[in-house]
Motif scaffolding. Structure first.
Motif, PDB file in Angstrom:
ATOM      1  N   GLY A 248       5.986  -7.780  -1.435  1.00  0.00           N
ATOM      2  CA  GLY A 248       4.794  -7.716  -0.602  1.00  0.00           C
ATOM      3  C   GLY A 248       4.360  -6.290  -0.345  1.00  0.00           C
ATOM      4  N   LEU A 249       3.148  -6.161   0.212  1.00  0.00           N
ATOM      5  CA  LEU A 249       2.601  -4.858   0.606  1.00  0.00           C
ATOM      6  C   LEU A 249       2.201  -4.921   2.077  1.00  0.00           C
ATOM      7  N   PRO A 250       2.560  -3.906   2.861  1.00  0.00           N
ATOM      8  CA  PRO A 250       2.270  -3.943   4.299  1.00  0.00           C
ATOM      9  C   PRO A 250       0.792  -3.730   4.589  1.00  0.00           C
ATOM     10  N   THR A 251       0.321  -4.354   5.665  1.00  0.00           N
ATOM     11  CA  THR A 251      -1.056  -4.144   6.107  1.00  0.00           C
ATOM     12  C   THR A 251      -1.113  -3.665   7.555  1.00  0.00           C
ATOM     13  N   SER A 252      -0.135  -4.035   8.347  1.00  0.00           N
ATOM     14  CA  SER A 252      -0.069  -3.580   9.734  1.00  0.00           C
ATOM     15  C   SER A 252       1.377  -3.610  10.174  1.00  0.00           C
ATOM     16  N   ASN A 253       1.697  -2.810  11.155  1.00  0.00           N
ATOM     17  CA  ASN A 253       3.055  -2.858  11.688  1.00  0.00           C
ATOM     18  C   ASN A 253       3.075  -2.282  13.093  1.00  0.00           C
ATOM     19  N   TYR A 254       4.110  -2.603  13.804  1.00  0.00           N
ATOM     20  CA  TYR A 254       4.315  -2.039  15.130  1.00  0.00           C
ATOM     21  C   TYR A 254       5.720  -1.465  15.206  1.00  0.00           C
ATOM     22  N   GLN A 255       5.870  -0.476  16.058  1.00  0.00           N
ATOM     23  CA  GLN A 255       7.158   0.151  16.313  1.00  0.00           C
ATOM     24  C   GLN A 255       7.303   0.247  17.820  1.00  0.00           C
ATOM     25  N   MET A 256       8.376  -0.292  18.338  1.00  0.00           N
ATOM     26  CA  MET A 256       8.532  -0.372  19.782  1.00  0.00           C
ATOM     27  C   MET A 256       8.675   1.013  20.414  1.00  0.00           C
TER      28      MET A 256
ATOM     29  N   ASP B 252       1.933  -8.448   6.341  1.00  0.00           N
ATOM     30  CA  ASP B 252       1.806  -7.998   4.966  1.00  0.00           C
ATOM     31  C   ASP B 252       1.119  -9.088   4.158  1.00  0.00           C
ATOM     32  N   TYR B 253       0.892  -8.808   2.900  1.00  0.00           N
ATOM     33  CA  TYR B 253       0.420  -9.822   1.968  1.00  0.00           C
ATOM     34  C   TYR B 253       1.427  -9.960   0.840  1.00  0.00           C
ATOM     35  N   MET B 254       1.649 -11.221   0.454  1.00  0.00           N
ATOM     36  CA  MET B 254       2.445 -11.523  -0.729  1.00  0.00           C
ATOM     37  C   MET B 254       1.541 -12.168  -1.765  1.00  0.00           C
ATOM     38  N   PHE B 255       2.095 -12.424  -2.927  1.00  0.00           N
ATOM     39  CA  PHE B 255       1.289 -12.867  -4.050  1.00  0.00           C
ATOM     40  C   PHE B 255       1.936 -14.108  -4.663  1.00  0.00           C
ATOM     41  N   LYS B 256       1.135 -15.122  -4.856  1.00  0.00           N
ATOM     42  CA  LYS B 256       1.633 -16.431  -5.284  1.00  0.00           C
ATOM     43  C   LYS B 256       2.297 -16.332  -6.653  1.00  0.00           C
ATOM     44  N   LYS B 257       3.460 -16.901  -6.745  1.00  0.00           N
ATOM     45  CA  LYS B 257       4.255 -16.743  -7.956  1.00  0.00           C
ATOM     46  C   LYS B 257       3.594 -17.385  -9.171  1.00  0.00           C
ATOM     47  N   SER B 258       2.822 -18.441  -8.942  1.00  0.00           N
ATOM     48  CA  SER B 258       2.184 -19.132 -10.063  1.00  0.00           C
ATOM     49  C   SER B 258       0.859 -18.499 -10.472  1.00  0.00           C
ATOM     50  N   SER B 259       0.433 -17.449  -9.783  1.00  0.00           N
ATOM     51  CA  SER B 259      -0.792 -16.763 -10.165  1.00  0.00           C
ATOM     52  C   SER B 259      -0.592 -16.036 -11.498  1.00  0.00           C
ATOM     53  N   SER B 260      -1.704 -15.836 -12.211  1.00  0.00           N
ATOM     54  CA  SER B 260      -1.629 -15.130 -13.489  1.00  0.00           C
ATOM     55  C   SER B 260      -1.396 -13.640 -13.241  1.00  0.00           C
ATOM     56  N   PRO B 261      -0.948 -12.912 -14.261  1.00  0.00           N
ATOM     57  CA  PRO B 261      -0.771 -11.467 -14.097  1.00  0.00           C
ATOM     58  C   PRO B 261      -2.042 -10.770 -13.630  1.00  0.00           C
ATOM     59  N   ASP B 262      -3.192 -11.183 -14.167  1.00  0.00           N
ATOM     60  CA  ASP B 262      -4.443 -10.550 -13.745  1.00  0.00           C
ATOM     61  C   ASP B 262      -4.788 -10.891 -12.307  1.00  0.00           C
ATOM     62  N   GLN B 263      -4.464 -12.091 -11.849  1.00  0.00           N
ATOM     63  CA  GLN B 263      -4.697 -12.440 -10.448  1.00  0.00           C
ATOM     64  C   GLN B 263      -3.810 -11.620  -9.521  1.00  0.00           C
TER      65      GLN B 263
ATOM     66  N   ALA C 186      -5.303  -8.167  -9.443  1.00  0.00           N
ATOM     67  CA  ALA C 186      -6.528  -8.160  -8.635  1.00  0.00           C
ATOM     68  C   ALA C 186      -6.194  -8.212  -7.150  1.00  0.00           C
ATOM     69  N   GLY C 187      -5.182  -9.025  -6.788  1.00  0.00           N
ATOM     70  CA  GLY C 187      -4.764  -9.103  -5.394  1.00  0.00           C
ATOM     71  C   GLY C 187      -4.220  -7.781  -4.890  1.00  0.00           C
ATOM     72  N   ILE C 188      -3.423  -7.119  -5.697  1.00  0.00           N
ATOM     73  CA  ILE C 188      -2.879  -5.815  -5.320  1.00  0.00           C
ATOM     74  C   ILE C 188      -4.006  -4.801  -5.170  1.00  0.00           C
ATOM     75  N   ALA C 189      -4.985  -4.846  -6.085  1.00  0.00           N
ATOM     76  CA  ALA C 189      -6.112  -3.918  -6.009  1.00  0.00           C
ATOM     77  C   ALA C 189      -6.902  -4.124  -4.716  1.00  0.00           C
ATOM     78  N   TRP C 190      -7.090  -5.394  -4.314  1.00  0.00           N
ATOM     79  CA  TRP C 190      -7.825  -5.679  -3.075  1.00  0.00           C
ATOM     80  C   TRP C 190      -7.051  -5.201  -1.844  1.00  0.00           C
ATOM     81  N   ILE C 191      -5.751  -5.501  -1.799  1.00  0.00           N
ATOM     82  CA  ILE C 191      -4.943  -5.078  -0.654  1.00  0.00           C
ATOM     83  C   ILE C 191      -4.874  -3.561  -0.582  1.00  0.00           C
ATOM     84  N   ASN C 192      -4.773  -2.912  -1.738  1.00  0.00           N
ATOM     85  CA  ASN C 192      -4.763  -1.445  -1.740  1.00  0.00           C
ATOM     86  C   ASN C 192      -6.066  -0.904  -1.169  1.00  0.00           C
TER      87      ASN C 192
END
Length: 470
Positions: free
Chosen positions: A168-176, A338-349, A352-358
């Protein structure tokens, strides 16, 4: 309610779903035919960015609801901006609020019906892996596909790894840290620019607030003792002293030590000797936030995204609030999304998901880091969140944030500058927190509490639940 608040209230339901998800694991034969698995093994293409000429369509959840007008429009605008670079990618956004409902999330994993690029909490990795639904993105993520990768806190990325593989790739986090009321500090004769960073300092400041302002109904400190919040805070505070909750193999409780006894003794003495806490501790999420927002307490342990809630819901002022690092400053409990990526998605999907999250979440001055836009849209700018960048990216983010701040950035300087190393929540966190609620409750509601016995009993209970989960 803030994201953390919702997370805390529903977390028990999530834990209950983890055991169910194991039944959805893919068999080894399934994995042979799984395009996500094939994609992960193709190192010749996985590490290259998506070809802008390749047509691909992805589904992405957690589009802000229409009730959040500014955030919703920003999402729509960002998709349009993203398509200037990737006109070949169709982003099919799914409106979801809350972004994750634990029961629905578990059902989606079991049925494989989650979106191609799907939102999770950082504590969800094992559940997603048990369900066989996470694509291994290790070979997809590098300094070409995520240019700021080198400056993402390794401790944050580690939570999204299993067996050295990234999922996965992080999108938000907190630190106490320690949230405090600067106005109360001033009124009590304390320096709001020099907040306490040790428990000795917290106790002394709390007593001074009580001595100066107690007659006006103001207390120095408030602590939680129920609703899993007590156990969560105990864990956070013990981490600050360098302690741990469980052994590295996750089989034994490790919190029954001298640091825990010292911490609990300090809290006990603040409550019963100094009388610097209210008679009734926090019993559920929202109690301590309300106390801070209504200016009846000077300090409590919390996370940065409490601050907008304290202002928006309880009418505090941003200029009256500040943050310091977690007392002790050895390590700080953290979590996030964070966001993860569906295992059954194609390599291009997956690409594309990583590019959007980035673009949306990991590119400075774009997406969530477009501070001039946030300022124009009336969203708070200047809070120390997200908090996962280090190095040059952190410096640039802080500079841009300060230039567009709508809240006093200097109020959080002590917290930001501390650079406290992070530590994730323990395994079986919510079950452990339930047990530790009784420890915090015992200390804060019983003047004659036997701290050693409370810890020993909790240790036995946690060892039992850890054994049962093996």
């Amino acid at each position: 309610m803030s994201r953390i608040g919702y997370r805390r209230l529903v977390a028990v339901a999530l834990v209950a779903g983890i055991g169910l998800s194991a039944a959805a694991c893919s068999s080894s034969d399934d994995k042979k035919d799984d395009p996500g698995t094939k994609a992960s093994s193709s190192s010749s293409s996985a590490g290259t960015p998506l070809d802008p000429k390749t047509k691909v369509s992805i589904t992405v959840d957690c589009e802000p609801p229409t009730t959040k007008k500014a955030e919703r429009q920003q999402w729509i605008d960002d998709v349009a901006e993203f398509n200037k670079t990737y006109p070949n990618v169709t982003v099919n956004s799914k409106d979801a609020f809350p972004c994750e409902d634990p029961a629905k999330f578990t059902a989606q994993l079991q049925g494989g019906s989650q979106t191609d690029t799907f939102y999770t909490y950082m504590t969800d990795l094992q559940q997603v892996l048990d369900a066989g639904q996470a694509a291994d993105i290790t070979e997809y993520v590098n300094d070409k596909t995520v240019p700021n990768l080198k400056d993402i806190d390794p401790g944050v990325l580690d939570v999204l790894k299993d067996g050295g593989k990234l999922y996965g790739l992080p999108t938000s986090n907190y630190q106490m840290g320690l949230i405090y009321n600067r106005k109360i500090f001033k009124d009590a004769g304390l320096d709001p620019n020099n907040p306490p960073t040790t428990w000795e300092g917290v106790r002394a400041a709390a007593k001074q607030i009580e001595d100066k302002l107690g007659s006006k109904g103001v207390h120095g400190f408030i602590e939680n003792a129920g609703g899993n919040q007590g156990g969560w805070h105990f864990t956070s505070e013990l981490y600050g002293l360098g302690g741990t909750m469980v052994s590295e193999d996750g089989k034994k409780a490790t919190f029954n030590d001298d640091s825990a006894k010292t911490l609990l003794t300090t809290l006990h003495d603040m409550r019963w000797t100094d009388n610097s806490m209210p008679a009734t501790p926090g019993k559920e999420w929202g109690d301590v936030q309300k106390a801070m927002g209504t200016s009846v307490v000077g300090m409590y342990v919390g996370a940065p995204d409490d601050i907008p809630l304290v202002v928006q819901q309880y009418k505090a002022k941003f200029e009256d609030l500040g943050m310091a690092p977690i007392p002790g400053g050895k390590t700080s409990l953290f979590g996030g999304a964070d966001y993860m990526f569906k295992k059954s998605s194609s390599p291009d999907q997956i690409k594309a998901g990583i590019a959007w999250i980035n673009f949306k979440y990991l590119t400075l001055e774009k997406g969530q880091f477009n501070y001039p836009r946030n300022k124009t849209d009336g969203l708070p700018v200047g809070l120390p969140q997200p908090f996962f960048f280090t190095g040059a990216s952190k410096d640039k983010d802080n500079s841009t944030k300060a230039a567009n701040a709508t809240v006093p950035v200097e109020n959080f300087k002590t917290y930001v500058d501390a650079q406290v190393p992070v530590k994730p929540e323990p395994p079986n966190a919510q079950k452990i927190y339930t047990v530790l609620d009784t420890v915090m409750s015992g200390v804060l509601t019983n003047k004659n509490a036997d701290i050693a016995k409370l810890l020993s009993t909790a240790e036995s209970q946690v060892n039992s639940l850890l054994a049962a989960s093996q």
